[in-house]
Scaffold this active site. Structure first.
Site, PDB file in Angstrom:
ATOM      1  N   LYS A   4      33.114 -15.253   6.396  1.00  0.00           N
ATOM      2  CA  LYS A   4      33.275 -16.156   5.258  1.00  0.00           C
ATOM      3  C   LYS A   4      33.181 -15.403   3.929  1.00  0.00           C
ATOM      4  O   LYS A   4      33.837 -15.767   2.950  1.00  0.00           O
ATOM      5  CB  LYS A   4      32.225 -17.261   5.316  1.00  0.00           C
ATOM      6  CG  LYS A   4      32.579 -18.412   6.240  1.00  0.00           C
ATOM      7  CD  LYS A   4      33.719 -19.243   5.683  1.00  0.00           C
ATOM      8  CE  LYS A   4      33.939 -20.516   6.474  1.00  0.00           C
ATOM      9  NZ  LYS A   4      35.037 -21.348   5.930  1.00  0.00           N
TER      10      LYS A   4
ATOM     11  N   THR B 209      30.711 -20.898   2.186  1.00  0.00           N
ATOM     12  CA  THR B 209      29.526 -21.446   2.836  1.00  0.00           C
ATOM     13  C   THR B 209      28.236 -20.834   2.321  1.00  0.00           C
ATOM     14  O   THR B 209      28.206 -19.670   1.886  1.00  0.00           O
ATOM     15  CB  THR B 209      29.601 -21.208   4.355  1.00  0.00           C
ATOM     16  OG1 THR B 209      28.348 -21.571   4.972  1.00  0.00           O
ATOM     17  CG2 THR B 209      29.855 -19.741   4.671  1.00  0.00           C
TER      18      THR B 209
ATOM     19  N   TYR C  64      29.681 -15.024  11.366  1.00  0.00           N
ATOM     20  CA  TYR C  64      30.323 -16.122  10.642  1.00  0.00           C
ATOM     21  C   TYR C  64      30.157 -15.944   9.135  1.00  0.00           C
ATOM     22  O   TYR C  64      31.124 -16.036   8.369  1.00  0.00           O
ATOM     23  CB  TYR C  64      29.716 -17.455  11.085  1.00  0.00           C
ATOM     24  CG  TYR C  64      30.076 -18.624  10.196  1.00  0.00           C
ATOM     25  CD1 TYR C  64      31.351 -19.182  10.223  1.00  0.00           C
ATOM     26  CD2 TYR C  64      29.133 -19.189   9.340  1.00  0.00           C
ATOM     27  CE1 TYR C  64      31.678 -20.257   9.415  1.00  0.00           C
ATOM     28  CE2 TYR C  64      29.458 -20.266   8.529  1.00  0.00           C
ATOM     29  CZ  TYR C  64      30.725 -20.795   8.568  1.00  0.00           C
ATOM     30  OH  TYR C  64      31.048 -21.854   7.757  1.00  0.00           O
TER      31      TYR C  64
ATOM     32  N   GLU D 203      25.956 -19.860   4.151  1.00  0.00           N
ATOM     33  CA  GLU D 203      25.571 -18.806   5.076  1.00  0.00           C
ATOM     34  C   GLU D 203      25.859 -17.415   4.507  1.00  0.00           C
ATOM     35  O   GLU D 203      25.344 -16.422   5.016  1.00  0.00           O
ATOM     36  CB  GLU D 203      26.286 -18.978   6.418  1.00  0.00           C
ATOM     37  CG  GLU D 203      25.838 -20.183   7.229  1.00  0.00           C
ATOM     38  CD  GLU D 203      24.446 -20.018   7.836  1.00  0.00           C
ATOM     39  OE1 GLU D 203      24.014 -18.858   8.016  1.00  0.00           O
ATOM     40  OE2 GLU D 203      23.808 -21.030   8.117  1.00  0.00           O
TER      41      GLU D 203
END
Length: 348
Positions: free
Chosen positions: A161, A129, A157, A131
């Protein structure tokens, strides 16, 4: 013989799009659904009804034994790990579960492939991701993040990831596995969960149009994201897996739009022009024609650390994979609002 693909997160947005794509390409598709969801469970039945061409497998990302059995029985040619606790906001509320599922879950799937003796024959895809980049000013390239950009995740998160990304690369280097990551920027659509801001907006706009809801409450209106259509991005996932050599790729649109812009376009699809009044938490979005407040700010929706801007550079994916998006930003908003208008109108 048809290729066999195993998808974790089959009931999620990307799982549904990818399963359809692979089925149309002639794959035999298997989907992992959580072990406690027996065939009588409504979620199990709903998933099976929506995707009758998928053979559902009872397992869990935290159950290594069940994952290993699944690998041994199915012997998939390709495994797509899309399962995760994927809501950034929720990860602040339950960082431990996020780490277990979104981080360690990746390790479990990789290890299940290895324990089943399939590390030389089964290809593995990890859903990474944007992010992971974090969007900090000092860490933000002018033309967008690339495969070479540094990481600085700003949420549990994103951190989980990032572990998944590095453990995937580790298995590729240590065991010679075809193990790759697609670093995908925000991709949305009609299958997006209502807890995500884009679907929250499209559903609210539809409900307001139909008189079922008065207004929409949001948090940071100025956050900018690189938004594309999920249906386009699963094509990119598949293309990454068809390469001769395993490598990681950024999938993005190369442009950003704010949540404010998303709202404006969404309401415009229902014939409403939004005018912004006030500033900060006092800001409101009103119907320009009637003066009615349709959007307001709720401080509860702000996160402990905000990522203000994420922009990806898809140049390498476009050049090496031949991948390109088909749906632009206005088309994405239109698609989502039209879908939710029909869905809400069909409800009693």
């Amino acid at each position: 013989m048809a290729k066999r693909a195993l998808i974790t997160g089959i009931a999620g947005q990307d799982g549904g799009h990818l399963a359809k794509l692979l089925h149309e390409k002639g794959y035999e598709v298997y989907g992992v659904i959580r072990g406690q969801l027996e065939s009588s469970h409504p979620r199990y039945q709903q998933t099976q009804n929506e995707m009758p061409y998928v053979k559902l497998v009872l397992a869990d990302l935290l159950d290594l034994a069940a994952l290993t059995r699944a690998m041994q029985e199915i012997k998939p040619d390709e495994v797509y790990n899309l399962a995760a606790i994927s809501h950034v906001g929720y990860s602040f509320k339950d960082p431990i579960m996020t780490a277990d599922v979104t981080g360690k879950g990746v390790l479990n799937v990789l290890e299940a492939i290895r324990l089943a003796g399939l590390e030389k024959t089964t290809k593995f895809y990890q859903a990474s991701t944007s992010e992971m980049f974090g969007g900090l000013d000092y860490n933000r390239p002018e033309k967008g993040y690339t495969e070479e950009s540094s990481f600085h995740p700003r949420s549990p998160y994103g951190v989980a990831k990032l572990y998944g990304f590095w453990i995937t690369k580790n298995y590729r280097e240590n065991y010679g596995m075809f193990a790759v990551s697609g670093i995908l920027f925000n991709h949305e659509g009609e299958r997006r969960g209502p807890e995500f801001v884009t679907r929250k907006i499209s559903q609210a706009v539809a409900r307001i149009k139909l008189g079922k809801q008065d207004r929409l409450e949001l948090g940071n209106m100025d956050a900018k994201r690189d938004w594309g259509y999920a249906g386009d991005y699963v094509e990119g996932m598949w293309r990454i897996m068809q390469q001769d050599k395993p490598d990681d790729y950024v999938l993005a649109t190369g442009e950003t739009h704010s949540i404010r812009e998303f709202c404006e376009l969404a309401f415009k699809e229902t014939g409403v022009d939004i005018e912004w009044q006030g500033t900060g938490v006092k800001e409101t979005g009103v119907d320009k024609k009637t003066g009615k407040v349709l959007i307001s700010i709720n401080p509860d929706f702000f996160r402990p650390s905000e990522v203000d801007l994420l922009l990806g550079d898809p140049t390498r994916a476009e050049k090496e994979l031949g991948w390109e998006r088909q749906v632009d930003f206005p088309g994405l908003v239109k698609l989502m609002v039209e879908h939710d208008l029909k869905e809400e109108a069909s409800k009693a």
